[in-house]
Motif scaffolding. Structure first.
Motif, PDB file in Angstrom:
ATOM      1  N   GLY A   1      -0.505   7.453  -5.605  1.00 47.33           N
ATOM      2  CA  GLY A   1       0.339   8.525  -6.088  1.00 47.33           C
ATOM      3  C   GLY A   1       0.448   9.745  -5.205  1.00 47.33           C
ATOM      4  O   GLY A   1       1.028  10.744  -5.612  1.00 47.33           O
ATOM      5  N   LEU A   2      -0.075   9.702  -3.979  1.00 48.32           N
ATOM      6  CA  LEU A   2       0.078  10.821  -3.046  1.00 48.32           C
ATOM      7  C   LEU A   2       1.409  10.646  -2.322  1.00 48.32           C
ATOM      8  O   LEU A   2       1.676   9.593  -1.752  1.00 48.32           O
ATOM      9  N   ILE A   3       2.251  11.663  -2.352  1.00 51.43           N
ATOM     10  CA  ILE A   3       3.545  11.636  -1.660  1.00 51.43           C
ATOM     11  C   ILE A   3       3.429  12.543  -0.444  1.00 51.43           C
ATOM     12  O   ILE A   3       3.117  13.730  -0.569  1.00 51.43           O
ATOM     13  N   VAL A   4       3.676  11.992   0.737  1.00 50.24           N
ATOM     14  CA  VAL A   4       3.491  12.728   1.990  1.00 50.24           C
ATOM     15  C   VAL A   4       4.850  13.056   2.614  1.00 50.24           C
ATOM     16  O   VAL A   4       5.638  12.158   2.900  1.00 50.24           O
TER      17      VAL A   4
ATOM     18  N   TYR B   1       0.790  -1.226   0.000  1.00 48.74           N
ATOM     19  CA  TYR B   1       0.000   0.000   0.000  1.00 48.74           C
ATOM     20  C   TYR B   1       0.830   1.288   0.000  1.00 48.74           C
ATOM     21  O   TYR B   1       0.449   2.264  -0.619  1.00 48.74           O
ATOM     22  N   TRP B   2       1.931   1.290   0.730  1.00 48.12           N
ATOM     23  CA  TRP B   2       2.783   2.477   0.852  1.00 48.12           C
ATOM     24  C   TRP B   2       4.242   2.094   0.648  1.00 48.12           C
ATOM     25  O   TRP B   2       4.655   0.996   1.019  1.00 48.12           O
ATOM     26  N   SER B   3       5.025   3.009   0.109  1.00 44.95           N
ATOM     27  CA  SER B   3       6.474   2.804   0.036  1.00 44.95           C
ATOM     28  C   SER B   3       7.161   3.995   0.699  1.00 44.95           C
ATOM     29  O   SER B   3       6.659   5.119   0.657  1.00 44.95           O
ATOM     30  N   TRP B   4       8.284   3.722   1.319  1.00 44.18           N
ATOM     31  CA  TRP B   4       9.092   4.758   1.970  1.00 44.18           C
ATOM     32  C   TRP B   4      10.342   4.935   1.142  1.00 44.18           C
ATOM     33  O   TRP B   4      11.035   3.963   0.839  1.00 44.18           O
ATOM     34  N   LYS B   5      10.632   6.182   0.767  1.00 37.15           N
ATOM     35  CA  LYS B   5      11.783   6.416  -0.104  1.00 37.15           C
ATOM     36  C   LYS B   5      12.344   7.813   0.110  1.00 37.15           C
ATOM     37  O   LYS B   5      11.628   8.715   0.535  1.00 37.15           O
ATOM     38  N   PRO B   6      13.628   7.982  -0.214  1.00 38.33           N
ATOM     39  CA  PRO B   6      14.210   9.327  -0.131  1.00 38.33           C
ATOM     40  C   PRO B   6      13.716  10.161  -1.318  1.00 38.33           C
ATOM     41  O   PRO B   6      13.432   9.627  -2.392  1.00 38.33           O
TER      42      PRO B   6
ATOM     43  N   SER C   1      12.804  16.872  -0.385  1.00 44.83           N
ATOM     44  CA  SER C   1      12.271  16.847   0.975  1.00 44.83           C
ATOM     45  C   SER C   1      13.303  17.302   1.998  1.00 44.83           C
ATOM     46  O   SER C   1      14.495  17.077   1.835  1.00 44.83           O
ATOM     47  N   ARG C   2      12.819  17.860   3.070  1.00 47.63           N
ATOM     48  CA  ARG C   2      13.710  18.246   4.170  1.00 47.63           C
ATOM     49  C   ARG C   2      13.979  17.070   5.109  1.00 47.63           C
ATOM     50  O   ARG C   2      14.738  17.192   6.046  1.00 47.63           O
ATOM     51  N   PHE C   3      13.304  15.931   4.869  1.00 44.98           N
ATOM     52  CA  PHE C   3      13.476  14.736   5.690  1.00 44.98           C
ATOM     53  C   PHE C   3      14.182  13.632   4.904  1.00 44.98           C
ATOM     54  O   PHE C   3      14.219  13.664   3.678  1.00 44.98           O
ATOM     55  N   VAL C   4      14.677  12.651   5.610  1.00 51.40           N
ATOM     56  CA  VAL C   4      15.417  11.547   5.012  1.00 51.40           C
ATOM     57  C   VAL C   4      14.547  10.748   4.041  1.00 51.40           C
ATOM     58  O   VAL C   4      15.017  10.292   3.004  1.00 51.40           O
ATOM     59  N   GLU C   5      13.263  10.589   4.384  1.00 53.45           N
ATOM     60  CA  GLU C   5      12.366   9.838   3.510  1.00 53.45           C
ATOM     61  C   GLU C   5      10.954  10.384   3.581  1.00 53.45           C
ATOM     62  O   GLU C   5      10.583  11.085   4.516  1.00 53.45           O
ATOM     63  N   VAL C   6      10.184  10.050   2.558  1.00 54.57           N
ATOM     64  CA  VAL C   6       8.779  10.412   2.475  1.00 54.57           C
ATOM     65  C   VAL C   6       7.973   9.136   2.257  1.00 54.57           C
ATOM     66  O   VAL C   6       8.530   8.086   1.935  1.00 54.57           O
ATOM     67  N   ALA C   7       6.661   9.244   2.417  1.00 51.57           N
ATOM     68  CA  ALA C   7       5.786   8.096   2.180  1.00 51.57           C
ATOM     69  C   ALA C   7       5.053   8.326   0.860  1.00 51.57           C
ATOM     70  O   ALA C   7       4.509   9.407   0.638  1.00 51.57           O
ATOM     71  N   GLU C   8       5.053   7.307  -0.005  1.00 50.06           N
ATOM     72  CA  GLU C   8       4.302   7.402  -1.257  1.00 50.06           C
ATOM     73  C   GLU C   8       3.212   6.344  -1.280  1.00 50.06           C
ATOM     74  O   GLU C   8       3.484   5.154  -1.107  1.00 50.06           O
ATOM     75  N   LEU C   9       2.000   6.808  -1.495  1.00 49.75           N
ATOM     76  CA  LEU C   9       0.854   5.913  -1.584  1.00 49.75           C
ATOM     77  C   LEU C   9       0.928   5.137  -2.891  1.00 49.75           C
ATOM     78  O   LEU C   9       0.936   5.727  -3.958  1.00 49.75           O
ATOM     79  N   ARG C  10       1.002   3.810  -2.789  1.00 50.65           N
ATOM     80  CA  ARG C  10       1.020   2.955  -3.984  1.00 50.65           C
ATOM     81  C   ARG C  10      -0.394   2.751  -4.480  1.00 50.65           C
ATOM     82  O   ARG C  10      -0.744   3.190  -5.562  1.00 50.65           O
ATOM     83  N   THR C  11      -1.203   2.078  -3.709  1.00 52.44           N
ATOM     84  CA  THR C  11      -2.616   1.907  -4.045  1.00 52.44           C
ATOM     85  C   THR C  11      -3.366   1.463  -2.795  1.00 52.44           C
ATOM     86  O   THR C  11      -2.858   0.648  -2.023  1.00 52.44           O
TER      87      THR C  11
END
Length: 191
Positions: free
Chosen positions: A179-182, A30-35, A39-49
């Motif tokens: 496709g939402l990147i948080v 459902y979600w992936s964590w990636k740099p 971003s000002r942070f090490v990683e963000v969360a991207e909604l897969r589906t």
């Protein structure tokens, strides 16, 4: 992440995506964590589906300046492949003590960035759904740094020792979205 607003010398705070409660975020389907370099942070969360979108944040008002009005903003981007986010309005809310604010809004990127494929396949469905529900776009804004901010609500911090509960959710539609990147939630003095 703590900072000071230059214009007011008041405290600001940014919760990273990792500090938020994101439903199903630990499940890689459902979600992936990636740099992300922007971003000002090490990683963000991207909604897969996913069909159930729920993002919550908590912050104690002791971390903020007293006697100050604050706004809370979910900081996001839309991936090129973003879909399903603007079929049904999302609910945004903020609670502090006895104060509660709640409203709905559509999550959509600026019109110029929309994918042509989406326009071909979904424009009739989107128009039909939106004609049944009041469309609210106030509270969605582009930032100079390339991110988009979604206003979750605002509050007044008097002397401050209360929890601020902030939330964005879309759980009524049964369709898939992705496709939402948080990046996180930013709490800053209201100007």
């Amino acid at each position: 992440m703590f900072s000071i607003a230059i214009s007011s010398s008041k405290k600001c705070y940014m919760l990273s995506a990792r500090e938020l409660s994101i439903q199903w975020a630990s499940h890689p389907l459902y979600w992936s964590w990636k740099p992300l370099p922007q971003s000002r942070f090490v990683e963000v969360a991207e909604l897969r589906t996913i069909s159930w979108l729920e993002i919550q944040g908590l912050l104690n008002t002791r971390l903020l300046s007293p006697r100050t009005s604050y706004g809370a903003y979910l900081i996001v981007k839309f991936a090129d492949r973003a879909y399903g986010l603007d079929f049904v309005p999302s609910e945004v809310s903020l609670e502090v003590g006895n104060y509660k604010s709640h409203r709905t809004m559509y999550l959509s990127r600026p019109k110029s960035e929309k994918q042509s494929l989406e326009n071909i396949h979904y424009v009739n469905r989107i128009k039909t759904l939106r004609s049944k529900v009041f469309e609210e776009r106030h509270g969605l804004g582009e930032r100079k740094d390339g991110w988009i901010e979604i206003e979750l609500g605002y509050f007044y911090n008097d002397q401050g020792d209360e929890e601020v509960k902030m939330c964005l959710k879309e759980v009524k539609g049964e369709h898939l979205k992705g496709g939402l990147i948080v990046e996180g939630i930013e709490i800053r003095p209201k100007e």
